[in-house]
Design a protein around this motif. Structure first.
Motif, PDB file in Angstrom:
ATOM      1  N   UNK A 374       0.923  -1.256  -0.018  1.00  0.00           N
ATOM      2  CA  UNK A 374      -0.190   0.101  -0.052  1.00  0.00           C
ATOM      3  C   UNK A 374       0.786   1.215  -0.098  1.00  0.00           C
ATOM      4  N   UNK A 375       1.968   1.149   0.679  1.00  0.00           N
ATOM      5  CA  UNK A 375       2.970   2.470   0.775  1.00  0.00           C
ATOM      6  C   UNK A 375       3.461   2.679  -0.643  1.00  0.00           C
ATOM      7  N   UNK A 376       3.807   1.715  -1.413  1.00  0.00           N
ATOM      8  CA  UNK A 376       4.489   1.829  -2.591  1.00  0.00           C
ATOM      9  C   UNK A 376       3.168   2.297  -3.629  1.00  0.00           C
ATOM     10  N   UNK A 377       2.133   1.834  -3.462  1.00  0.00           N
ATOM     11  CA  UNK A 377       0.994   2.222  -4.625  1.00  0.00           C
ATOM     12  C   UNK A 377       0.609   3.670  -4.309  1.00  0.00           C
ATOM     13  N   UNK A 378       0.748   4.000  -3.047  1.00  0.00           N
ATOM     14  CA  UNK A 378       0.316   5.365  -2.562  1.00  0.00           C
ATOM     15  C   UNK A 378       1.578   6.377  -3.193  1.00  0.00           C
ATOM     16  N   UNK A 379       2.621   6.019  -3.104  1.00  0.00           N
ATOM     17  CA  UNK A 379       3.843   6.861  -3.694  1.00  0.00           C
ATOM     18  C   UNK A 379       3.622   6.902  -5.254  1.00  0.00           C
ATOM     19  N   UNK A 380       3.299   5.676  -5.852  1.00  0.00           N
ATOM     20  CA  UNK A 380       3.098   5.472  -7.377  1.00  0.00           C
ATOM     21  C   UNK A 380       1.980   6.489  -8.009  1.00  0.00           C
ATOM     22  N   UNK A 381       0.731   5.987  -7.449  1.00  0.00           N
ATOM     23  CA  UNK A 381      -0.509   6.715  -7.895  1.00  0.00           C
ATOM     24  C   UNK A 381      -1.465   7.144  -6.808  1.00  0.00           C
ATOM     25  N   UNK A 382      -1.057   7.002  -5.525  1.00  0.00           N
ATOM     26  CA  UNK A 382      -2.082   7.488  -4.594  1.00  0.00           C
ATOM     27  C   UNK A 382      -3.113   6.555  -4.209  1.00  0.00           C
ATOM     28  N   UNK A 383      -3.506   6.464  -2.910  1.00  0.00           N
ATOM     29  CA  UNK A 383      -4.458   5.232  -2.733  1.00  0.00           C
ATOM     30  C   UNK A 383      -5.870   5.931  -2.566  1.00  0.00           C
TER      31      UNK A 383
END
Length: 406
Positions: A374-383
């Motif tokens: 989730x942290x990686x996805x948040x950095x990439x495209x936002x959650x």
């Protein structure tokens, strides 16, 4: 091959498939009307994305030839070698494809359970990416650890007949990580989030109860006495948990609710799942009864601890699955299943310790990996959707449609 066993497993797979739309209704009725389609869509689209993942690489990672007890190899990538002949390892009286599709339905519903924790606030693009990665790096290895030939938990002697650790604990602790990282819904703690359609939720719970017979009894992989035992204890535990939850709510809040009865029934189903092939009906009464009480207490914790688990995934699946896995270490009996082990109450205290290790390992692995994903996805495209989109509702903001035209 046995035709009767094959039909039984295929029908069980169909029942488990029905659980995911049932879960969509169960969750959908509990959200606000502006988010009904967004909630239904999350469960429904998982039928597509996880099926594709499972056929291409998920099945071979989970059940393929073992590598160091951790993961299956890529030998069956794209279902290469998985055909109409009996599997060399799994369900030897049924076609390999029948076992594969039965397990596919488990792989589908497990990440769908997590969606209740972040209901009403996650971006659809982030959701799709999360489900695909989570199924690959969390679910597949866990399934191999417990059910794959050579998996380290299975070799250790951990008992999980139909998914207490693999399905419910993994989804429950992942839901906790998701609820913490995404944060609370706007107005949480100040606004009452009232379920918009409780009859829909009751219908969904009934479909889950119905489909769960395929979930647990089907895990016998044969239409035999063990399947009959799993069917009976599944029903008994769910019925008793519905009663115990209702009674606890009545004492605590002053009135029993239909939503509480439905939640209790699901809590009982969760609690009995790991032991359904190892315990008898009287043990199921205890497991279900305490499961309803424990899970009811679990949903009261979220307000005290301050995390917004929208639809009580942590309290029901996380705690219910944990109790069920440990209870299997208490009540398991080789009189029910000679292929299993006796639990503490039948003279084998070591089984409870093995169950505890399996629970602890699942909790640690699923929580940490989910947090990282989730942290990686948040950095990439936002959650998370914007505040404006959240106020408008997921249906209009993400899907440009509405569930009701009233």
């Amino acid at each position: 091959m046995n035709v009767g066993d094959t039909v039984f497993v295929l029908m069980s797979a169909a029942l488990v498939m029905l659980m995911t739309p049932g879960l969509a209704l169960f969750y959908g009725g509990m959200v606000r009307s502006k988010n009904i389609l967004g909630t239904l869509m999350q469960s429904f689209i998982i039928l597509g994305i996880v099926t594709l993942e499972w056929v291409l690489w998920g099945y071979t990672m989970a059940f393929g030839p073992d590598h160091a007890g951790i993961i299956g190899g890529m030998d069956w990538f794209g279902l290469k070698g998985v055909g109409m002949e009996p599997s060399p390892h799994y369900g030897t009286t049924i076609p390999h494809l029948a076992f594969m599709i039965f397990q596919c339905m488990f792989a589908i519903i497990t990440p769908a359970l997590i969606t209740g924790a972040f209901a009403e606030r996650m971006k659809f693009s982030a959701f799709l990416l999360f489900i695909l990665i989570w199924a690959t790096v969390v679910y597949n290895p866990l399934a191999h650890w417990v059910w794959g030939v050579g998996g380290w938990m299975g070799k250790m002697g951990a008992l999980d007949f139909a998914g207490g650790t693999v399905v419910h604990i993994s989804s429950g602790v992942s839901a906790l990580a998701a609820a913490i990282i995404l944060g609370r819904r706007l107005g949480w703690g100040e606004t009452a989030y009232i379920p918009h359609n409780v009859p829909m939720t009751i219908t969904g719970a009934a479909l889950l109860w119905f489909g769960w017979f395929g979930f647990n009894a089907g895990s016998a992989l044969s239409g035999n006495g063990l399947a009959a035992n799993a069917f009976v204890v599944t029903h008994v535990a769910s019925a008793v948990a519905a009663l115990s939850w209702t009674f606890m709510e009545w004492v605590h809040r002053g009135k029993p609710t239909t939503l509480g009865a439905a939640s209790g029934a699901v809590a009982g189903l969760v609690a009995i799942t790991p032991g359904s092939g190892f315990v008898g009906p009287l043990s199921a009464i205890v497991i279900g009864g305490l499961g309803g009480v424990i899970c009811y207490g679990g949903i009261l914790l979220k307000s005290r601890l301050g995390y917004d688990d929208s639809l009580d995934v942590v309290g029901i699946h996380g705690l219910g699955g944990t109790w069920g896995a440990l209870a299997t270490g208490l009540f398991a009996s080789i009189a029910v299943n000679p292929a299993g082990r006796d639990g503490l109450f039948f003279g084998n205290p070591g089984q409870l310790w093995i169950q505890f290790i399996s629970v602890a390992a699942t909790v640690a692995y699923a929580f940490v990996l989910t947090w990282v994903i989730l942290e990686v996805i948040d950095v990439l495209i936002g959650l998370r959707v914007s505040a404006e989109e959240e106020v408008r509702g997921m249906d209009i903001s993400l899907h440009n449609e509405t569930g009701y035209n009233l």
